[in-house]
Design an enzyme around this catalytic site. Structure first.
Site, PDB file in Angstrom:
ATOM      1  N   HIS A   7       0.816  -1.210   0.000  1.00 49.41           N
ATOM      2  CA  HIS A   7       0.000   0.000   0.000  1.00 49.41           C
ATOM      3  C   HIS A   7       0.855   1.268   0.000  1.00 49.41           C
ATOM      4  O   HIS A   7       0.473   2.279  -0.578  1.00 49.41           O
ATOM      5  CB  HIS A   7      -0.917  -0.019   1.231  1.00 49.41           C
ATOM      6  N   HIS A  15     -10.163   2.827  -0.074  1.00 47.91           N
ATOM      7  CA  HIS A  15     -10.255   2.408   1.319  1.00 47.91           C
ATOM      8  C   HIS A  15     -11.068   1.119   1.353  1.00 47.91           C
ATOM      9  O   HIS A  15     -12.066   0.997   2.057  1.00 47.91           O
ATOM     10  CB  HIS A  15     -10.868   3.498   2.192  1.00 47.91           C
TER      11      HIS A  15
END
Length: 719
Positions: free
Chosen positions: A47, A93
């Site tokens: 990420h 998200h």
């Protein structure tokens, strides 16, 4: 409190491979402390480090005369003339939203808003792209309700209009929903703030809300597949407070006006760790942090917890020391924390201290700029078999199947929960084409859209990648906007599987070709990988967010369709039904190839629409559902019947690209067709507006019946 012993299980729990851990040992010349292991884990996860995607992201076009700042900062910055700039980005998200739908979606919105105002821009628009599992799945309704409430709850309280987005459903998302959040803001082009630290011995300042234990390890969780331990990951989801974020924005923008800010960085994924490392790396400086000075809301927090917390509404800045008093006064005024927690140093070191004890002493650049980078093995997606069996369905039945599907039914249940008019500059809100926001105090407007067709990308990643950009280009063009630039949110499964990596590579190739041909460089973005549960991947979903400029209000293509107006289609209709919405929704099929994308035709047709905007009463791009769905949407929006001349399934539901449906007065038809003919473009007469029915040749249905089906199906099916 003694720190845990570094074991193989602990290393694996931090998402580090054996080879990565060996690299850490080689870099440090010793065994890392528990805190140091956590810092490496946070910075080297997928990420934050983009270790599987860096190689391919570098191939994307990111430059152009309109680009002020491309990828690498908190958000991209694009010139819109008159000394102004638009600042925008899209981020995912996904994992947090599946575990805790409300807070996951809410903090996704909060994070993307911080990315924008950290650059010195006041947010003026938001969008979201949401992907859920099949409506009948036991978790889908809970996710839909939670995510939509979270997006609205945070955005509405913060006070930014939601002007567009998309919602889709497919069984491939049953175990892993996608929540992609977009935000855009306005700034003076010469007053953009960046994250690179500069100057030795400069104070490093913590700003905003206090640090808690929420979100510890969130970035690492977001870089892993889900399995049956998913509920154990709930504590890694952050908790948001939109009212604090609103105060933080006002305080930050006021602080920037004082001249006190040297550099500034949002605390997003990996929190204090990532923000400090990125600021130091970009400025070729080291950083010392004294964690006892970090404002906390929980007692006895360890260095590990403070460094990896992803508590929301926080920022880190490098301060001009002579302006410390002025800067602190601003944050005192807004009742927010302001604490000097460290300083910049010349050495390439990241030193973490707590109550005088060194908890970490790491090579800073190794954490960021020299993080692992992989050239993952990949295999190209096999060519799809051509569609041989043409659907045999009555055209009105085909249309009803689309209108009854949650994918194509009206989404008012969703966007009516969002504030679309706050700030009073929204000129076009969700429900019809791209969103439009006026640039306050000027005659300019900005248009926004978000697009991707995942079933195309799965069948043909290259063409699917092209199509996502091309559809964004058309959506902006259809409101009269000149496309400026794009942001991408690349959602894929496990990149360690060659077939998944092949999808990623193909999509990047297609996106790169399209943004170059259509002059829409990628200026920001996000990669979200490992979107899998128990080995089952999502559909490849490279979402494209795009921004366009309308220089004068009279260039907006509005909506003024009246009886007697003529319906024309710009572009060639060949009747491509492979991977079409009709196959998917009416027959449960996903066969055939994705439609090919002619980028030269896309550019030529877009130029034609914009050049002839004054003669166009309304415009809609043809994509999912082809002419049939576009015709219904235009008729429904006008509350006026439309008689199309064709009843051919292929012509009605084909999804050939580079096409627009336009409505014009009879007096303008000949001139438009002559102009198109001179340019070698196909502009076909397809129908006429009037009455109260929608007709496909001899097949007719009352528009009110179709509109009722369209308006009611989503809520009945999903909520």
């Amino acid at each position: 409190m003694s720190e845990p012993e570094i074991t193989q299980d602990l290393i694996a729990a931090h998402g580090l491979s054996e080879s990565e851990y060996q690299t850490i040992l080689d870099l440090m010349g010793r065994t890392p402390s528990f805190t140091e292991l956590g810092v490496f884990s946070a910075m080297w996860n997928e990420h934050c480090s983009y270790k599987s995607s860096k190689k391919w992201l570098r191939t994307l076009p990111t430059d152009g005369p309109q680009v002020i700042c491309g990828p690498g900062e908190n958000a991209g910055v694009v010139d819109i003339g008159d000394g102004q700039a638009v600042v925008f980005k899209m981020e995912s998200h996904n994992h947090p939203s599946y575990i805790e739908p409300y807070q996951g979606a809410a903090t996704g919105v909060g994070g993307i808003l911080r990315d924008v105002f950290t650059m010195g821009a006041r947010p003026i628009a938001s969008m979201n792209s949401l992907s859920f599992g099949e409506p009948a799945h036991h978790k889908t309704k809970q996710l839909v309700h939670g995510v939509v409430a979270g997006v609205g709850g945070y955005g509405n309280c913060f006070g930014v209009p939601c002007v567009g987005g998309e919602v889709r459903f497919d069984p491939a998302y049953n175990g892993n929903c996608l929540v992609n959040a977009f935000a855009a803001g306005l700034a003076d082009a010469d007053k953009i703030f960046y994250s690179a630290a500069s100057g030795l011995g400069m104070p490093v300042v913590y700003l905003g809300a206090k640090t808690g234990r929420d979100g510890v390890g969130g970035a690492t969780m977001a870089s892993a597949e889900f399995d049956d331990t998913i509920e154990e990951k709930r504590p890694t989801v952050q908790v948001g407070d939109p009212f604090t974020e609103k105060r933080l924005m006002e305080a930050t923008l006021e602080l920037m006006a004082t001249g006190a800010v040297i550099s500034i960085q949002d605390m997003g994924a990996a929190g204090l760790t990532c923000s400090a490392v990125e600021m130091g790396d970009k400025g070729d400086l080291g950083v010392i942090l004294d964690l006892e000075k970090v404002p906390t809301r929980e007692e006895n927090m360890t260095a590990y917890e403070m460094m990896l917390s992803e508590s929301q509404e926080r920022m880190l800045m490098v301060l001009r020391p002579e302006l410390e008093a002025e800067a602190k006064a601003v944050f005192d005024k807004w009742d927010l924390d302001f604490a000097i927690v460290g300083e910049t140093i010349a050495e390439d070191r990241f030193i973490i201290r707590l109550n005088g004890e060194v908890k970490g002493d790491l090579p800073l650049k190794a954490l960021s700029g020299t993080a692992p980078e992989y050239d993952r093995p990949w295999v190209a997606t096999p060519a799809a078999e051509p569609l041989t069996e043409v659907p045999d369905i009555a055209p009105m039945d085909g249309l009803r199947a689309l209108l009854a599907s949650p994918n194509y039914a009206g989404k008012s249940w969703v966007y009516e929960q969002y504030d679309t008019m706050v700030m009073a500059d929204s000129a076009r809100t969700p429900g019809w084409g791209a969103g439009i926001v006026r640039v306050h105090g000027t005659d300019k407007s900005l248009a926004f859209t978000s697009d991707v067709t995942p079933r195309y990308v799965k069948a043909n990643p290259v063409e699917g990648g092209k199509q996502a950009v091309a559809e964004a280009y058309r959506n902006l063009t259809a409101v009269g906007a000149t496309p400026l630039a794009t942001t991408d949110n690349l959602n894929f499964g496990n990149p360690e599987k060659p077939e998944i990596m092949g999808q990623f590579v193909g999509a990047i190739q297609g996106i790169g070709e399209a943004v170059a041909a259509l002059d829409m460089p990628i200026v920001s973005g996000n990669v979200s990988l490992y979107n899998e549960t128990d080995g089952s991947a999502i559909l490849p979903t490279p979402t494209i967010g795009a921004v366009g400029l309308i220089k004068h209000s009279n260039e907006i293509i509005g909506f003024d369709v009246r009886a007697g107006h003529i319906a024309l289609v710009l572009g060639e209709s060949k009747g491509h039904l492979g991977q079409s919405a009709l196959l998917a929704e009416a027959m449960g099929r996903a066969d055939g190839d994705a439609p090919s994308v002619d980028l030269e035709a896309e550019a030529a047709h877009g130029n034609f629409i914009r050049a002839n905007h004054a003669a166009i009463a309304a415009c809609c791009d043809l994509s999912d559902g082809g002419l049939a769905l576009a015709a219904f949407e235009m008729a429904d929006h006008a509350n006026l019947g439309l008689a199309l001349e064709t009843d051919s399934t292929a012509h009605l539901f084909g999804e050939d690209q580079a096409r627009y449906l336009i409505a014009v007065t009879p007096a303008d038809v000949d001139a438009l067709r002559q102009t198109a003919e001179k340019q070698g473009l196909v502009l076909s007469h397809v129908g006429i507006f009037g009455g109260s029915d929608l007709s496909f040749g001899e097949h007719t249905a009352p528009l009110t019946d179709l509109s009722t089906l369209h308006a009611s199906s989503f809520a009945q099916t999903v909520t």
